[in-house]
Motif scaffolding. Structure first.
Motif, PDB file in Angstrom:
ATOM      1  N   ASP A   1     -20.922   9.364 -20.634  1.00 43.30           N
ATOM      2  CA  ASP A   1     -19.819   9.420 -21.586  1.00 43.30           C
ATOM      3  C   ASP A   1     -18.535   9.783 -20.842  1.00 43.30           C
ATOM      4  OD1 ASP A   1     -18.010  10.969 -23.584  1.00 43.30           O
ATOM      5  OD2 ASP A   1     -19.422   9.861 -24.858  1.00 43.30           O
ATOM      6  N   LYS A   2     -17.465   9.047 -21.096  1.00 44.34           N
ATOM      7  CA  LYS A   2     -16.217   9.292 -20.356  1.00 44.34           C
ATOM      8  C   LYS A   2     -15.558  10.621 -20.728  1.00 44.34           C
ATOM      9  CE  LYS A   2     -13.478   6.442 -23.480  1.00 44.34           C
ATOM     10  NZ  LYS A   2     -12.785   5.203 -23.619  1.00 44.34           N
ATOM     11  N   ASP A   3     -15.842  11.151 -21.917  1.00 42.88           N
ATOM     12  CA  ASP A   3     -15.239  12.414 -22.339  1.00 42.88           C
ATOM     13  C   ASP A   3     -16.137  13.618 -22.077  1.00 42.88           C
ATOM     14  OD1 ASP A   3     -12.985  11.033 -23.310  1.00 42.88           O
ATOM     15  OD2 ASP A   3     -14.024  10.618 -25.199  1.00 42.88           O
ATOM     16  N   ASN A   4     -17.443  13.396 -22.118  1.00 40.13           N
ATOM     17  CA  ASN A   4     -18.395  14.487 -21.937  1.00 40.13           C
ATOM     18  C   ASN A   4     -19.395  14.077 -20.859  1.00 40.13           C
ATOM     19  OD1 ASN A   4     -20.313  16.483 -22.111  1.00 40.13           O
ATOM     20  ND2 ASN A   4     -20.707  16.224 -24.298  1.00 40.13           N
ATOM     21  N   ARG A   5     -19.142  14.462 -19.618  1.00 36.54           N
ATOM     22  CA  ARG A   5     -19.940  14.015 -18.461  1.00 36.54           C
ATOM     23  C   ARG A   5     -21.421  14.378 -18.576  1.00 36.54           C
ATOM     24  NH1 ARG A   5     -18.177  10.227 -15.579  1.00 36.54           N
ATOM     25  NH2 ARG A   5     -19.451  10.891 -13.861  1.00 36.54           N
ATOM     26  N   SER A   6     -21.769  15.345 -19.424  1.00 32.51           N
ATOM     27  CA  SER A   6     -23.174  15.731 -19.539  1.00 32.51           C
ATOM     28  C   SER A   6     -23.925  14.841 -20.536  1.00 32.51           C
ATOM     29  CB  SER A   6     -23.301  17.198 -19.952  1.00 32.51           C
ATOM     30  OG  SER A   6     -22.736  17.395 -21.227  1.00 32.51           O
ATOM     31  N   LYS A   7     -23.196  14.040 -21.301  1.00 31.94           N
ATOM     32  CA  LYS A   7     -23.824  13.144 -22.273  1.00 31.94           C
ATOM     33  C   LYS A   7     -24.097  11.797 -21.599  1.00 31.94           C
ATOM     34  CE  LYS A   7     -23.285  11.307 -26.891  1.00 31.94           C
ATOM     35  NZ  LYS A   7     -22.344  11.034 -27.977  1.00 31.94           N
ATOM     36  N   LYS A   8     -25.376  11.402 -21.605  1.00 37.36           N
ATOM     37  CA  LYS A   8     -25.773  10.170 -20.920  1.00 37.36           C
ATOM     38  C   LYS A   8     -26.488   9.242 -21.890  1.00 37.36           C
ATOM     39  CE  LYS A   8     -26.104  12.654 -16.627  1.00 37.36           C
ATOM     40  NZ  LYS A   8     -26.747  12.804 -15.366  1.00 37.36           N
ATOM     41  N   ASP A   9     -26.120   7.970 -21.824  1.00 39.24           N
ATOM     42  CA  ASP A   9     -26.705   6.935 -22.673  1.00 39.24           C
ATOM     43  C   ASP A   9     -27.664   6.113 -21.800  1.00 39.24           C
ATOM     44  OD1 ASP A   9     -27.260   5.198 -24.721  1.00 39.24           O
ATOM     45  OD2 ASP A   9     -25.250   4.322 -24.829  1.00 39.24           O
ATOM     46  N   PHE A  10     -28.950   6.450 -21.857  1.00 39.32           N
ATOM     47  CA  PHE A  10     -29.947   5.786 -21.031  1.00 39.32           C
ATOM     48  C   PHE A  10     -30.307   4.414 -21.590  1.00 39.32           C
ATOM     49  CE2 PHE A  10     -30.459  10.122 -19.668  1.00 39.32           C
ATOM     50  CZ  PHE A  10     -30.709   9.989 -18.320  1.00 39.32           C
ATOM     51  N   ILE A  11     -30.556   3.476 -20.694  1.00 34.85           N
ATOM     52  CA  ILE A  11     -31.009   2.144 -21.080  1.00 34.85           C
ATOM     53  C   ILE A  11     -32.531   2.201 -21.091  1.00 34.85           C
ATOM     54  CG2 ILE A  11     -31.040  -0.302 -20.498  1.00 34.85           C
ATOM     55  CD1 ILE A  11     -28.346   0.164 -19.045  1.00 34.85           C
ATOM     56  N   VAL A  12     -33.090   2.228 -22.300  1.00 33.95           N
ATOM     57  CA  VAL A  12     -34.524   2.399 -22.472  1.00 33.95           C
ATOM     58  C   VAL A  12     -35.040   1.458 -23.551  1.00 33.95           C
ATOM     59  CG1 VAL A  12     -34.589   4.800 -21.693  1.00 33.95           C
ATOM     60  CG2 VAL A  12     -34.164   4.306 -24.086  1.00 33.95           C
ATOM     61  N   LEU A  13     -36.335   1.505 -23.745  1.00 35.37           N
ATOM     62  CA  LEU A  13     -36.983   0.699 -24.770  1.00 35.37           C
ATOM     63  C   LEU A  13     -37.749   1.631 -25.686  1.00 35.37           C
ATOM     64  CD1 LEU A  13     -37.820  -2.131 -25.829  1.00 35.37           C
ATOM     65  CD2 LEU A  13     -39.806  -1.956 -24.343  1.00 35.37           C
ATOM     66  N   GLU A  14     -37.629   1.381 -26.967  1.00 35.88           N
ATOM     67  CA  GLU A  14     -38.404   2.120 -27.946  1.00 35.88           C
ATOM     68  C   GLU A  14     -38.947   1.097 -28.931  1.00 35.88           C
ATOM     69  OE1 GLU A  14     -37.355   5.444 -31.122  1.00 35.88           O
ATOM     70  OE2 GLU A  14     -37.007   6.098 -29.049  1.00 35.88           O
ATOM     71  N   GLU A  15     -40.137   0.611 -28.629  1.00 39.42           N
ATOM     72  CA  GLU A  15     -40.749  -0.425 -29.457  1.00 39.42           C
ATOM     73  C   GLU A  15     -42.195  -0.034 -29.730  1.00 39.42           C
ATOM     74  OE1 GLU A  15     -40.269  -5.074 -29.316  1.00 39.42           O
ATOM     75  OE2 GLU A  15     -41.656  -4.414 -27.758  1.00 39.42           O
ATOM     76  N   TYR A  16     -42.611  -0.220 -30.969  1.00 39.47           N
ATOM     77  CA  TYR A  16     -43.953   0.181 -31.385  1.00 39.47           C
ATOM     78  C   TYR A  16     -44.621  -0.961 -32.133  1.00 39.47           C
ATOM     79  CZ  TYR A  16     -42.062   4.793 -30.416  1.00 39.47           C
ATOM     80  OH  TYR A  16     -41.482   5.861 -29.803  1.00 39.47           O
ATOM     81  N   TYR A  17     -45.938  -0.879 -32.205  1.00 46.12           N
ATOM     82  CA  TYR A  17     -46.679  -1.791 -33.063  1.00 46.12           C
ATOM     83  C   TYR A  17     -47.598  -0.942 -33.933  1.00 46.12           C
ATOM     84  CZ  TYR A  17     -50.462  -1.323 -29.607  1.00 46.12           C
ATOM     85  OH  TYR A  17     -51.414  -0.829 -28.757  1.00 46.12           O
ATOM     86  N   LYS A  18     -48.056  -1.525 -35.051  1.00 46.50           N
ATOM     87  CA  LYS A  18     -48.903  -0.767 -35.972  1.00 46.50           C
ATOM     88  C   LYS A  18     -50.339  -0.783 -35.482  1.00 46.50           C
ATOM     89  CE  LYS A  18     -46.322  -0.987 -40.200  1.00 46.50           C
ATOM     90  NZ  LYS A  18     -46.332  -1.283 -41.613  1.00 46.50           N
TER      91      LYS A  18
END
Length: 173
Positions: free
Chosen positions: A124-141
């Protein structure tokens, strides 16, 4: 930032078909691209594309290290290229790490998907400790309607666990 597995690049990937890594990266980081010019990357001039991606790379980390520092040797090797080609080459390197598990051409002889030891985020450009990770969150039943994570989701969860424990490499091997 979650990877969209409904994206046609992933959905219709198959062995023998080309896998356009860079396009998948650009669609995944599109909110950050729109932050720059309020326009999709392909609608920008090459010069603006290079500027936009360079700004994103300055805020991007791999395994907790700045991307530009992590890939310094590669960038130094491209010193004869213009800024546009440098940024596009770096996009290819980054996207091959992030999306390798979806490219059927890179599956091993046992049919298991490709893995890497790198996890990427945009700080985050304003809060250096905030990170937006590129991840996957996918589930099946599963049985009894339980949500079961896909194998790729387990892979990204494991990468995040290694990241939190500080067990991912800080230099490119």
């Amino acid at each position: 930032m979650f990877i969209d597995t409904e994206n046609a690049i992933i959905k219709y990937s198959d062995k023998g078909k080309p896998f356009p890594y860079d396009k998948l990266l650009f669609s995944t980081i599109e909110p950050y691209i729109l932050e720059f010019k309020n326009c999709r990357l392909e609608k920008l001039t090459e010069e603006d594309q290079a500027r936009c991606l360079a700004r994103i790379y300055k805020r991007m980390e791999v395994n907790g290290m700045p991307v530009l520092e992590f890939f310094k040797e590669d960038l130094d090797g491209w010193k004869d290229l213009d800024q546009y080609h440098k940024t596009m080459n770096l996009a290819e390197l980054i996207s091959r790490d992030i999306f390798c598990c979806f490219d059927r051409n890179r599956d091993d002889e046992n049919g298991d998907f490709c893995v890497t030891d790198r996890i990427y985020c945009i700080v985050d450009k304003d809060n250096r400790s905030k990170k937006d990770f590129i991840v996957l969150e996918e589930y099946y039943k599963g049985a009894f309607g339980r949500k079961i994570p896909t194998e790729q989701t387990k892979y990204f969860n494991e990468l995040m666990d290694f990241y939190r424990k500080g067990r991912l490499p800080k230099v490119k091997d």
